[in-house]
Design a protein around this motif. Structure first.
Motif, short mmCIF file in Angstrom:
data_model
loop_
_atom_site.label_atom_id
_atom_site.label_comp_id
_atom_site.label_asym_id
_atom_site.label_seq_id
_atom_site.Cartn_x
_atom_site.Cartn_y
_atom_site.Cartn_z
N GLN A 176 0.77 -1.39 -0.52
CA GLN A 176 -0.05 -0.14 -0.21
C GLN A 176 0.79 1.40 0.30
N ALA A 177 1.97 1.16 0.69
CA ALA A 177 2.82 2.54 0.64
C ALA A 177 3.45 2.88 -0.71
N GLU A 178 4.38 1.52 -1.58
CA GLU A 178 4.36 1.77 -2.72
C GLU A 178 3.20 2.13 -3.85
N ALA A 179 2.04 1.79 -3.26
CA ALA A 179 0.82 2.75 -4.26
C ALA A 179 0.83 3.52 -4.31
N VAL A 180 0.54 4.07 -3.12
CA VAL A 180 0.59 5.62 -2.74
C VAL A 180 2.15 6.55 -3.08
N ALA A 181 3.44 5.58 -2.83
CA ALA A 181 3.91 6.61 -4.05
C ALA A 181 3.36 6.75 -5.67
N GLN A 182 2.88 5.79 -5.86
CA GLN A 182 3.41 5.94 -7.16
C GLN A 182 2.36 6.71 -7.78
N ILE A 183 1.60 6.47 -7.20
CA ILE A 183 -0.32 7.41 -7.23
C ILE A 183 0.73 9.26 -7.22
N LEU A 184 1.59 9.30 -5.66
CA LEU A 184 1.83 10.72 -5.88
C LEU A 184 3.12 11.23 -6.56
N GLU A 293 -8.55 18.00 -19.40
CA GLU A 293 -9.73 17.71 -18.32
C GLU A 293 -8.82 18.93 -16.77
N ILE A 294 -7.30 19.06 -17.01
CA ILE A 294 -6.46 19.58 -15.73
C ILE A 294 -6.63 20.81 -15.90
N LEU A 295 -6.24 21.58 -16.76
CA LEU A 295 -5.99 22.44 -17.66
C LEU A 295 -8.09 23.15 -17.30
N GLN A 296 -8.64 22.37 -17.43
CA GLN A 296 -9.88 23.40 -17.62
C GLN A 296 -10.43 23.00 -16.07
N TYR A 297 -10.08 22.13 -15.47
CA TYR A 297 -10.79 22.67 -14.40
C TYR A 297 -9.43 23.86 -13.03
N TYR A 298 -8.94 24.21 -13.60
CA TYR A 298 -7.71 25.51 -12.90
C TYR A 298 -8.39 26.66 -13.38
N LEU A 299 -8.51 26.37 -15.42
CA LEU A 299 -9.54 27.31 -15.60
C LEU A 299 -10.51 27.93 -15.07
N THR A 300 -11.15 27.30 -15.02
CA THR A 300 -13.34 27.15 -14.82
C THR A 300 -13.42 27.55 -13.18
N CYS A 301 -12.28 26.21 -12.71
CA CYS A 301 -12.28 26.31 -11.15
C CYS A 301 -13.96 26.41 -11.02
N SER A 302 -14.95 25.62 -11.54
CA SER A 302 -16.38 25.78 -10.97
C SER A 302 -16.49 24.38 -10.70
N GLN A 303 -18.12 24.24 -9.60
CA GLN A 303 -18.10 22.79 -9.69
C GLN A 303 -18.89 22.03 -11.06
N ASP A 304 -18.61 22.60 -11.50
CA ASP A 304 -19.44 21.70 -12.81
C ASP A 304 -18.04 20.96 -13.56
N VAL A 305 -16.73 21.61 -13.19
CA VAL A 305 -15.92 20.95 -13.62
C VAL A 305 -15.92 20.03 -12.46
N PRO A 306 -14.64 18.97 -12.71
CA PRO A 306 -14.55 17.38 -11.66
C PRO A 306 -13.44 18.03 -11.56
N ASN A 307 -12.68 17.41 -10.13
CA ASN A 307 -11.25 17.22 -10.27
C ASN A 307 -10.83 15.98 -10.71
N PRO A 308 -10.02 16.58 -11.31
CA PRO A 308 -9.01 15.23 -12.03
C PRO A 308 -7.97 14.41 -10.76
N PHE A 309 -7.54 15.64 -10.02
CA PHE A 309 -7.27 14.04 -8.98
C PHE A 309 -7.90 13.98 -7.96
N GLN A 310 -9.22 14.28 -8.27
CA GLN A 310 -9.76 13.16 -6.89
C GLN A 310 -9.97 11.85 -6.91
N GLN A 311 -9.93 11.29 -8.07
CA GLN A 311 -10.14 9.62 -7.76
C GLN A 311 -8.84 9.57 -6.89
N ARG A 312 -7.36 9.99 -7.71
CA ARG A 312 -6.62 9.47 -7.40
C ARG A 312 -5.97 9.40 -5.40
N LEU A 313 -6.58 10.99 -5.63
CA LEU A 313 -6.62 11.35 -3.98
C LEU A 313 -7.31 10.74 -2.76
#
Length: 449
Positions: A176-184, A293-313
């Motif tokens: 699990q620690a190796e998986a967390v390191a890989q995600i980060l 998706e990442i660029l769109q998330y930071y340009l708009t910062c809207s609730q309509d645009v999901p966080n692309p890092f949410q699943q990995r976090l």
């Protein structure tokens, strides 16, 4: 695309964005900002050439006026001579006053443009600090996890080797620690940009420094010419007025040239400010490998645009929570049987606590609010203060060009009147009984009687 939250294009941007654009073949060009497109470049050059056309018209008018001045006899003019002299002098003074007003406007516009670019530069540097902080946290966390996996967990597994169920727990913790390191390790997206915001900020600041200095020198040159022209008119110094006429002609060319540059820059900036998100998205897709998706998330910062890092976090958070529970289980069950493993277990728990602290800071830095605020601040600096200052500089160049056109036409008549007034004064002195020469002759005539 819609404008980002907290930013709305000004009405100056809207008006300039409606200016028609054509290429060299007079074909209509789209008004979307595309500086790499050949036809768009031609459209901006064609807009700048309008100032060149105005310069040509000014030169023709000056030539016609000077030819008339050189070839026509001033005695043929019906207007009385004193009135002509007064009109010429006041036309020069009026042109200088208009030029001085334009210089004041130019100083304000130069300062506003510098402030706008400075705000954009500061916002880019703040964004770079955010990305650098996230990068440092990722590297620190990876180092902590790597040290835990290769050191303390390995020694803990060796200490608990007699009990296979404890070894299985330790191995699961390592996985699990190796998986967390890989995600980060996959979180830093800014490496795909090619250039960080700091490089863009330094390049923008470098260009702005030279632009500000060039306009400052032009403004000071205009001011010096105006002051010395007034001095020449007041002192009736012919050589000074001639020199200022030549300098006025030179600055006239510079004024029309700067007007063309400012016109093209203002229209191009209005195209960018009308849809900044669209241009940035298209540019990054063409030049980089950054996910839209990442660029769109930071340009708009809207609730309509999901966080692309949410699943990995979320996966990382769950893995860290699972590691915590497993380590608590080992502390409760394994340490009483294997006291020698307590030191390694405590070390792993300390590493895990540091990892979780870094992880929460990283989540806060990767949130869109901070980078989006920097993005909006940069847009406001360029599209509000920068655009306003550019328009004031455009007005300065227009007033300066018109004023110096008038001055170049009027000053030759002024210095010609200086000479003719001196001749008239000398002719009048020959018949004036109150001059010293006539008074001396009168005294000699009386003594001879």
């Amino acid at each position: 695309m819609g404008a980002p939250q907290g930013y709305q294009a000004s009405w100056w941007v809207y008006l300039l964005h409606q200016v028609p654009r054509t290429n060299f073949q007079f074909e209509v060009v789209e008004s979307s900002f595309a500086p790499q497109d050949r036809e768009y470049q031609q459209a901006l050059l064609l807009l700048a050439s309008v100032a060149g056309l105005c310069l040509a018209i000014s030169l023709v008018l000056i030539c016609v006026y000077l030819i008339r001045f050189c070839c026509c006899d001033p005695e043929d003019e019906d207007e009385p001579k004193p009135r002509r002299v007064c009109c010429i002098t006041w036309s020069c003074v009026a042109a200088i006053v208009v030029c001085c007003a334009g210089i004041g406007i130019g100083f304000y516009g130069n300062s506003e443009t510098n402030d706008g670019v400075g705000q954009a530069t500061a916002a880019l540097l703040d964004a770079n600090l955010t990305l650098q902080g996230a990068d440092v946290l990722v590297r620190q966390t990876l180092g902590l996890l790597s040290g835990a996996v290769g050191g303390d967990l390995t020694r803990l597994e060796e200490a608990l080797a007699p009990r296979t169920e404890f070894v299985a727990v330790v191995r699961n913790t390592r996985r699990q620690a190796e998986a967390v390191a890989q995600i980060l390790a996959g979180l830093p997206f800014w490496g795909a940009l090619g250039r960080n915001p700091s490089q863009l900020a330094h390049g923008l600041a470098f260009l702005e420094d030279y632009r500000w200095l060039a306009y400052l020198l032009l403004l000071l040159l205009d001011l010096v010419i105006c002051l010395f022209t007034l001095l020449g008119l007041g002192k009736q110094s012919k050589w000074l007025v001639v020199a200022m006429t030549v300098m006025s002609f030179f600055v006239l060319i510079l004024s029309w040239g700067s007007l063309g540059l400012e016109m093209a820059a203002a229209v191009g900036l209005s195209d960018f400010c009308s849809d900044p998100d669209g241009f940035i998205l298209n540019l990054t897709q063409a030049k980089t490998e950054l996910s839209p998706e990442i660029l769109q998330y930071y340009l708009t910062c809207s609730q309509d645009v999901p966080n692309p890092f949410q699943q990995r976090l979320t996966m990382s958070q769950r893995a860290l929570s699972s590691i915590h529970s497993q380590l608590h289980g080992l502390e409760r069950e394994a340490i009483p049987q294997f006291p020698v493993a307590e030191r390694n277990l405590v070390s792993v728990q300390g590493t895990l606590n540091s990892t979780e602290s870094n992880f929460h800071q990283l989540v806060a830095l990767l949130n869109c609010r901070g980078l989006h605020k920097d993005y909006v601040d940069a847009l406001k600096g360029l599209c509000y203060d920068g655009m306003e200052g550019l328009l004031f500089l455009l007005l300065f160049s227009l007033l300066s060009a018109l004023a110096f056109t008038t001055a170049v036409c009027s000053l030759p008549r002024a210095w010609e009147r200086f000479h003719s007034r001196d001749v008239e004064y000398e002719d009048a002195e020959d018949d004036d009984p109150f001059t010293p020469q006539e008074s001396k002759r009168f005294v000699q005539w009386q003594s001879s009687i």
